[in-house]
Design a protein around this motif. Structure first.
Motif, PDB file in Angstrom:
ATOM      1  N   ARG B 146      75.907  48.409 100.757  1.00  0.00           N
ATOM      2  CA  ARG B 146      75.102  49.565 101.163  1.00  0.00           C
ATOM      3  C   ARG B 146      75.788  50.428 102.214  1.00  0.00           C
ATOM      4  NH1 ARG B 146      69.151  46.691 101.020  1.00  0.00           N
ATOM      5  NH2 ARG B 146      69.675  45.317  99.284  1.00  0.00           N
ATOM      6  N   ILE B 147      77.086  50.210 102.380  1.00  0.00           N
ATOM      7  CA  ILE B 147      77.848  51.019 103.339  1.00  0.00           C
ATOM      8  C   ILE B 147      78.297  52.319 102.661  1.00  0.00           C
ATOM      9  CG2 ILE B 147      80.079  51.109 104.562  1.00  0.00           C
ATOM     10  CD1 ILE B 147      77.946  49.460 106.039  1.00  0.00           C
ATOM     11  N   VAL B 149      80.917  54.454 101.876  1.00  0.00           N
ATOM     12  CA  VAL B 149      82.373  54.346 101.846  1.00  0.00           C
ATOM     13  C   VAL B 149      82.952  55.744 101.590  1.00  0.00           C
ATOM     14  CG1 VAL B 149      84.290  53.422 100.500  1.00  0.00           C
ATOM     15  CG2 VAL B 149      82.384  51.936 101.156  1.00  0.00           C
ATOM     16  N   VAL B 165      81.053  63.512 108.437  1.00  0.00           N
ATOM     17  CA  VAL B 165      81.383  62.234 107.790  1.00  0.00           C
ATOM     18  C   VAL B 165      82.715  61.703 108.313  1.00  0.00           C
ATOM     19  CG1 VAL B 165      81.994  61.180 105.575  1.00  0.00           C
ATOM     20  CG2 VAL B 165      80.073  62.789 105.705  1.00  0.00           C
ATOM     21  N   ILE B 332      73.844  62.121 111.017  1.00  0.00           N
ATOM     22  CA  ILE B 332      73.310  62.201 109.666  1.00  0.00           C
ATOM     23  C   ILE B 332      72.000  61.413 109.595  1.00  0.00           C
ATOM     24  CG2 ILE B 332      75.582  62.521 108.617  1.00  0.00           C
ATOM     25  CD1 ILE B 332      75.335  59.691 107.517  1.00  0.00           C
ATOM     26  N   ASP B 335      67.892  59.806 105.029  1.00  0.00           N
ATOM     27  CA  ASP B 335      67.755  60.436 103.717  1.00  0.00           C
ATOM     28  C   ASP B 335      69.113  60.843 103.150  1.00  0.00           C
ATOM     29  OD1 ASP B 335      65.130  60.164 103.133  1.00  0.00           O
ATOM     30  OD2 ASP B 335      64.580  62.265 103.403  1.00  0.00           O
ATOM     31  N   GLU B 336      69.946  61.395 104.021  1.00  0.00           N
ATOM     32  CA  GLU B 336      71.300  61.760 103.558  1.00  0.00           C
ATOM     33  C   GLU B 336      72.080  60.512 103.134  1.00  0.00           C
ATOM     34  OE1 GLU B 336      72.542  65.805 105.901  1.00  0.00           O
ATOM     35  OE2 GLU B 336      72.196  64.046 107.156  1.00  0.00           O
ATOM     36  N   THR B 339      70.843  59.368  99.696  1.00  0.00           N
ATOM     37  CA  THR B 339      71.339  60.227  98.624  1.00  0.00           C
ATOM     38  C   THR B 339      72.798  59.901  98.313  1.00  0.00           C
ATOM     39  OG1 THR B 339      69.872  61.954  99.395  1.00  0.00           O
ATOM     40  CG2 THR B 339      71.629  62.619  97.898  1.00  0.00           C
ATOM     41  N   PHE B 340      73.577  59.691  99.365  1.00  0.00           N
ATOM     42  CA  PHE B 340      74.991  59.378  99.172  1.00  0.00           C
ATOM     43  C   PHE B 340      75.171  58.069  98.408  1.00  0.00           C
ATOM     44  CE2 PHE B 340      79.005  57.510 100.222  1.00  0.00           C
ATOM     45  CZ  PHE B 340      79.894  58.566 100.295  1.00  0.00           C
ATOM     46  N   LEU B 341      74.391  57.069  98.807  1.00  0.00           N
ATOM     47  CA  LEU B 341      74.610  55.714  98.273  1.00  0.00           C
ATOM     48  C   LEU B 341      74.110  55.530  96.852  1.00  0.00           C
ATOM     49  CD1 LEU B 341      73.618  53.458 101.252  1.00  0.00           C
ATOM     50  CD2 LEU B 341      75.898  53.903 100.353  1.00  0.00           C
ATOM     51  N   HIS B 342      73.048  56.141  96.586  1.00  0.00           N
ATOM     52  CA  HIS B 342      72.256  55.993  95.379  1.00  0.00           C
ATOM     53  C   HIS B 342      73.140  55.946  94.138  1.00  0.00           C
ATOM     54  CE1 HIS B 342      68.283  55.681  94.390  1.00  0.00           C
ATOM     55  NE2 HIS B 342      67.845  56.916  94.493  1.00  0.00           N
TER      56      HIS B 342
ATOM     57  N   PHE C   6      76.885  66.137 100.377  1.00  0.00           N
ATOM     58  CA  PHE C   6      76.385  65.665  99.088  1.00  0.00           C
ATOM     59  C   PHE C   6      77.288  66.005  97.923  1.00  0.00           C
ATOM     60  CE2 PHE C   6      72.948  64.293 101.301  1.00  0.00           C
ATOM     61  CZ  PHE C   6      72.472  65.294 102.123  1.00  0.00           C
ATOM     62  N   LYS C   9      78.284  62.384  95.022  1.00  0.00           N
ATOM     63  CA  LYS C   9      76.938  61.829  94.926  1.00  0.00           C
ATOM     64  C   LYS C   9      76.862  60.332  95.053  1.00  0.00           C
ATOM     65  CE  LYS C   9      75.041  65.669  94.753  1.00  0.00           C
ATOM     66  NZ  LYS C   9      76.315  66.363  94.482  1.00  0.00           N
TER      67      LYS C   9
END
Lengths: 342, 342, 342, 342
Positions: B146-147, B149, B165, B332, B335-336, B339-342, C6, C9
């Motif tokens: 869940r990091i 990367v 980032v 950050i 929520d951001e 979205t990134f990890l998803h 974003f 993704k």
């Protein structure tokens, strides 16, 4: 104010609540799913309990203990319904030697075949009890994954199926916290559609002794009978409720931490080591009182289990599934089973 | 005769052997990965240990304990290297309330930012220690999953990445029994290629007390230091061995059953309940002797853990990963991150 | 405005971007990881390509094709480095017959032993390439899960290990999108610590023909060489970059949907069925132009694969792991391997 | 000779056989589970089909297509029972933006609430169809994993549950190849015990067009109706068979490779590009003949799917489960749902 929504935090939470109710009820007496442990408990000195007959043998490194509850007197004394309870036990299970595992599967098959008669008209339903999301509770679903399921083949294309193959179907119904439905209700619903002659239900058990975890396999021809107290919502799975001969197969995968604490104290009191004489005379009630003082409340939700319980369950579920496959079908080999399942 | 091949039965088996060696060594002293427990152990009455400073605060339902080992004297007394050990603890973790979990992630981020300085030139390597096949040991790999990367994005397409980032890379190196390679060697090999400024290593811990399982998060700016005994093959992960500031984050997921038995006896002896006076005077050595008498040898391989440890680890690994993500990147939102990890 | 965060993704997203760059580059020429397909492509009529020698044999139902690239001329013509490319192919793989699978594992072992010399001083590193979260890409990590890992045993307790057992270690380094680190860098970092004599890297491949999916196994003694274009960040894994003999083993698990569309058109044009004469004369460039007209852009991200790819990969990864285990250790049996791994 | 045992190789194998029978039957007509595609197919120029009414709207980036089959004439023309078929489609799904996903869940909830009326006496049963072992078929079980299951709480401890919470139970019955039992039979068995007012069944679909994979969600108030041919053993799930209003929710996760090949040829023939005139006049029968010539037989078992189908299914199953949770319970938030499920 919508706080009440959150009173139940998670799928497992509610299951735990119900478990706790049951556990609390059992705290005064003993907490075990194994007939052999109940017998040990009620007959410390090894003398026969009225209405109960036991025998032991050892075959190829497997200790086999048979507890036969013969009469209502025995049933009352042992807290287990009239019927036969077979315990296979061997420390060799931990060795993970394929040859020994095959012998054990063959022995399981032998014991099943003694309990029920299977021919090529018999329909068998395998039921994998327990929660697949909780490792020590996932034994039943894991066994079901390795069962040779054949019922649909025999219905749809009987001419293509070897005559040694019997009709087997299988489900893992989940637990109350996952489905919202009493597991017994789901099973009864399926049984009414499938109309099996024999049901074999597999479940992970709790035992009293850590040295039984993962090395003991119990078979019972009485099915699963979760006690008969008022308010017990958990339905029995047996001939009476399902209308079919029901075999229960179980393996202890955990010991409740509470049991460990309690048994430590009891051992201590019994052996009376360095502790002065009075402790030796504590009865069960005193022990529980003492325990409540020294152990945190939390203990109730905790279990003792091998760190590598994932691997242990994988292993023993394969052994049991092989035993069931060998018992049902006529004279097929483990190689044939592997090819089919693969 | 090829029997020797089988002396080692399985991938986990050998790991267990090495674990056992370590455990046996530690049996005489205390078995804990938590500085706060070491301190409790060595200062039963709560007086300050020389060379060690502690303070406590409570923020938003989170108890924060800080143990600062200030000097070699403190290091020797506590058995922990000079540095800062922060423990966040809250029973609310069990409630699984998203708002509380966010507060806890924010607090973890705050503590990390106090330990190291991060700007947009900083390269961070996240290391998820432990065995992903053994549930209570899988915390580290689960956190890595869940990091956020980003290192490769900043290298390959820097113009497309938001300026908030920072560069993060991540590995789960496995354990000796899975790879056949010292975990420290794999990490050093990767560190030499990646040259991070900061390493954050996450690991599942053993604690002494069951009420800490899953609700305690320890951060240490000393990295991981597995003891300095002769023959210790386990390499430290710290500034000296890795050439980068190293933060260790750990959560107790089990208590060794041996510890439970031992602590039950000790509580019993201390409180001296119903047992007569002499037990109160047992020292550590006597306790261990007693324990060996009453507990089976098997206990050594057993752990006490919540039955739903799978779910607990899923939950707490998400909280820690969020904390790390918030700490590293600049301003950050969760929520951001999602979205990134998803 | 933080919109740039974003732009990327997800973990796989960025990998896909890089994949796409590579794919687009390859679109003009052919898209295959198999030497046998490259040969088919460049020699439609089956005549020998200069600098390339091929031979075929059939053993026990396994078709064995050997492409030997003998010289730089062959290398240039085929787009594959000088070396040996062995393809084992059999439709029987789909039958999942344990006896056939054993024969195939034995044949894989034979081919490996022809490529490198292994004795009891040899250290082997197995590398499982690919993304374990994406089923058709998870072949490498799945093979690593079934490798007999022994290096640590031989180092820590050599006297307890059978003399037929050689030193094997294994890693699954992940992919760029998961770690943020070039996979080749991780491997080089580990190789520098472990100093293996032989590296065996396993990877899922893309092929041109759907009938090769899951039934073709390619072994190459040239390692992995992802093309030599400028800007190629993907490092080769071969003797030059790793300092050790490197064998690559691959199985096609997908065909890119683009390839299917393209090959359908080509087949159509070649056979010229009902379509009028002109289509027969389309060259590669025309085909691609046509394809862009009739296929959606999306096709680029899509793959063709068996619906039960999970099961297919499980199966073939077991066969390959057995082959590797048999090749490395001296005269051990599959039963011994199973006992060890279990 | 026991060869017949092996005629069926694996759990999936037999399912594939039955799938194939169905597929072959459908080959002459169209292969789609989507009403919107059936309509496109039977009305190429967009004119209304008798007995069928369609309308479209766009809300917040979501295209909503509603096909209303009004009469038996429409039913016959479209091959879909009288009822309402809603298709939500948006390329934004691929962006994985939590805000958009929430809007989509809300829209799904709106459409469900238009189809059935739910109050605090309503009992809902959620059914997750499909095979959890085959990634593109695992959508239904994945949705069930994220459903707020409450029925048992309302039965066992109604006073502790928020009044906005309605009674929901859920099962994933597996597939014929896993259980040996017709899925419809299992569901009927459970329905007879649970007696739900509403059944919502979720299933992975096949579509005709790759650009619909993972971005299209179909809801139908007709339930699931697998065709009415003689010998069709697959039972319908609808008001008639279950005695409860039945909503089907589906997402295309694959396109059969055969469909792709066929559609490529059709596009080609229709556009008549560079191919000479005659191809333009091929009818469906000619197309299939042609296809059989150019494509291998194997194609039938192959699907086209995104390489990262695992991730796509994870994502869309969360969106659907949230939509169902929002639809059933009264005015609860996604945050409350997350807390409950966690």
């Amino acid at each position: 104010m919508h706080i009440r929504l959150f009173c139940i935090k998670n799928k497992e939470g509610d299951d735990a609540i119900i478990d706790n109710i049951e556990r609390r009820k059992n705290m005064r007496s003993i907490r075990t799913d194994l007939a052999v442990e109940a017998r040990e408990f009620y007959s410390v000195d090894g003398t026969e309990i009225p209405g109960v007959k036991t025998d032991n043998e050892e075959i190829d490194g497997i200790s086999i203990n048979r507890v036969h509850v013969l009469s209502p007197i025995g049933e009352e004394r042992l807290g287990k319904p009239v019927g036969n309870y077979i315990t296979l036990e061997s420390m060799y299970i931990k060795e993970r030697d394929p040859e020994f595992e095959e012998r054990l599967s063959v022995q399981i098959a032998e014991e099943i075949k003694k309990m029920v008669s299977i021919d090529n008209k018999t329909n068998v339903l395998i039921v994998g009890l327990g929660n697949w999301n909780i490792t020590p509770d996932s034994l039943g679903p894991k066994v079901v994954d390795r069962i040779m399921v054949t019922r649909h083949l025999l219905e749809l294309m009987p001419e293509k199926v070897d005559e040694r193959v019997r009709s087997v179907c299988a489900i893992s119904p989940g637990v109350l916290g996952i489905t919202g439905i009493e597991t017994g209700e789901i099973i009864r619903g399926v049984v009414e559609k499938v109309d099996p002659d024999i049901v074999i239900a597999i479940d992970a058990l709790a035992s009293r002794r850590t040295d039984r975890i993962g090395v003991t396999i119990q078979l019972a021809d009485t099915g699963i009978n979760p006690g008969s107290g008022i308010g017990n919502k958990r339905m029995a799975l047996n001939k009476e409720t399902l209308g079919a001969d029901t075999i229960a197969i179980g393996v202890p995968t955990v010991v409740y931490a509470h049991t460990i604490g309690r048994d430590t104290l009891k051992l201590l009191a019994d052996s009376n080591i360095q502790m002065g004489g009075s402790a030796g005379f504590m009865d069960e009630g005193q022990l529980d009182g003492l325990l409540r003082q020294v152990l945190s409340q939390n203990m109730g939700d905790l279990v003792v289990t091998p760190k590598d319980v994932d691997i242990m369950i994988d292993n023993v579920s394969g052994i049991i599934a092989d035993g069931i496959n060998l018992a049902i079908h006529d004279n097929i080999s483990l190689d044939e089973i592997r090819t089919f399942l693969h």
